[in-house]
Design an enzyme around this catalytic site. Structure first.
Site, PDB file in Angstrom:
ATOM      1  N   GLY A   1       0.918  -1.139   0.140  1.00  0.00           N
ATOM      2  CA  GLY A   1       0.024   0.131  -0.148  1.00  0.00           C
ATOM      3  C   GLY A   1       0.913   1.210  -0.030  1.00  0.00           C
ATOM      4  O   GLY A   1       2.209   1.025   0.199  1.00  0.00           O
TER       5      GLY A   1
ATOM      6  N   ASP B   1      -5.024   8.987  17.503  1.00  0.00           N
ATOM      7  CA  ASP B   1      -5.615   8.848  15.921  1.00  0.00           C
ATOM      8  C   ASP B   1      -6.184   7.526  15.645  1.00  0.00           C
ATOM      9  O   ASP B   1      -5.904   6.781  14.886  1.00  0.00           O
ATOM     10  CB  ASP B   1      -4.422   9.093  14.878  1.00  0.00           C
TER      11      ASP B   1
END
Length: 429
Positions: free
Chosen positions: A171, A288
């Site tokens: 990715g 996060d």
């Protein structure tokens, strides 16, 4: 033939001004009036550079940038994001979305022209190198040539890197490319996260990277993605991490995918809460928590990853980097407000927002811009989960609602309290 530039901004005055400036420089210019229009025109016009406002109706500039990066014909097109704010949080969000550059309004004409010319020149060179890479795959033998091409394109073009054997690419984001690789000592598969040379030059980026690495290499927990080591090879920074053969939870948010079931949600939120309890014991917060940072293994278990924004809970000096460190749809009110005394309750809010989205099929708050979503988290009490997902049982929905209390004093005080509440829920038939 004139190079093509697409300007995407909801301000008619700014579109007109930028168009005139760039046309004087000899560029062919098209304009878009909102995020959806930007996506449509980008695919029709195939520009060689895109200038996009970060705050636009329908789809924000950040969301449009992410979608553009998924389009094969546009994924390498340079993007400059524009904003009125200039907070570092906006810069980070823009880089992570895939932007190449960033300008704060108002900016000088010369500054825009310089960045446009530099990016177009870099794009032309990168396209040529990427074409060669596509043909040659990972077959560049000469180490110096391979490293030069990486610094030009951000892509590894050799089977060998820092002693690792590259197998394939897993990715790519705005700050790094992740490869499946074989590590040299035990010859086992790992995830090799190689930091983009374009992200590495951003101010303070490497400091944050170093800080997060120092934290993540010390974390050993069954529900946390393991970081084994961090390193630098010929000026390129990388991390060797545990290879999770699965998908992040945001795959449940793809169009056409059914929302997450309650039984599965209970299991996964319990596992992530275990990871948060482990962090809290070490006086750490993640900052996060979101679906894209929770990974599902092949066995269906959750692992929390990406500690790029994590810090010690009592290190208030690290919170002064900008109000928007975090992801808008999952950010806690106190984090969005720039509070310096964040604690685990901020992560618990983000965890609640994550599972609200997964169970309801929509985020807690929606808005026409990034700022609108952040302001909603700051000023509004989230809707009750059963108002949008009535099939969720009342006890489980009440638990999610408590995680999403705007006043953090009303949330669970500690991650272990959330675990106890989860354990006390009725067992689903």
């Amino acid at each position: 033939m004139a190079e093509r530039i697409l300007i995407c901004d909801d301000s008619r005055e700014l579109r007109t001004l930028l168009s005139a400036q760039l046309q004087k420089l000899g560029f062919e210019v098209k304009v878009a009036i909102d995020g959806e229009d930007a996506l449509a025109r980008a695919q029709q016009f195939l520009p060689e550079l895109i200038i996009m406002d970060i705050n636009m109706p329908k789809i924000s500039g950040l969301a449009a940038t992410r979608k553009i990066r998924e389009l094969p014909k546009l994924k390498h097109t340079p993007i400059i994001l524009l904003s009125n704010f200039g907070e570092e949080g906006d810069v980070i969000a823009g880089i992570e979305a895939g932007a190449d550059e960033y300008l704060v309004k108002p900016f000088r004409q010369g500054e825009l022209a310089a960045k446009v010319k530099i990016l177009l020149r870099k794009s032309t060179l990168s396209a040529r190198k990427l074409d060669e890479t596509t043909v040659q795959g990972l077959d560049v033998k000469d180490p110096d040539t391979a490293m030069r091409r990486f610094k030009e394109t951000g892509q590894i073009v050799s089977r060998e890197f820092a002693g690792f054997t590259i197998i394939d690419k897993l990715g790519q984001g705005g700050t790094a490319v992740v490869y499946r690789a074989m590590e040299p000592m035990f010859n086992k598969p790992v995830a090799l996260k190689v930091i983009s040379p374009f992200a590495a030059v951003k101010e303070n980026f490497l400091k944050r990277l170093q800080r997060s690495n120092e934290i993540s290499v010390k974390l050993i927990h069954k529900h946390i993605v393991r970081t084994y080591l961090m390193g630098e090879y010929q000026g390129v920074h990388f991390m060797m991490q545990e290879l999770v053969e699965g998908a992040p939870l945001d795959s449940y948010l793809e169009e056409g995918h059914a929302p997450l079931g309650e039984r599965e949600a209970h299991k996964l939120i319990h596992q992530v809460a275990q990871a948060l309890a482990y962090l809290e014991e070490r006086k750490l917060i993640h900052r996060d928590i979101k679906p894209g940072n929770i990974y599902l293994t092949r066995e269906g278990d959750a692992k929390l990853g990406d500690f790029g924004l994590s810090r010690l809970a009592d290190d208030s000096a690290q919170t002064a980097e900008g109000y928007l460190l975090g992801t808008p749809h999952y950010i806690s009110p106190e984090q969005a407000n720039g509070n310096k005394d964040l604690d685990i309750r901020s992560d618990l809010y983000s965890l609640g927002a994550t599972f609200f989205h997964l169970l309801a099929g929509r985020p807690v708050f929606e808005g026409d811009s990034l700022q609108a979503v952040v302001l909603a988290h700051l000023s509004k009490q989230p809707p009750k989960l059963r108002e949008v997902a009535p099939k969720v049982s009342e006890p489980f929905a009440a638990l999610i609602d408590r995680l999403l209390e705007n006043d953090r004093a009303k949330r669970f005080e500690h991650a272990k309290d959330l675990l106890a509440a989860l354990d006390a829920l009725p067992v689903l038939a």
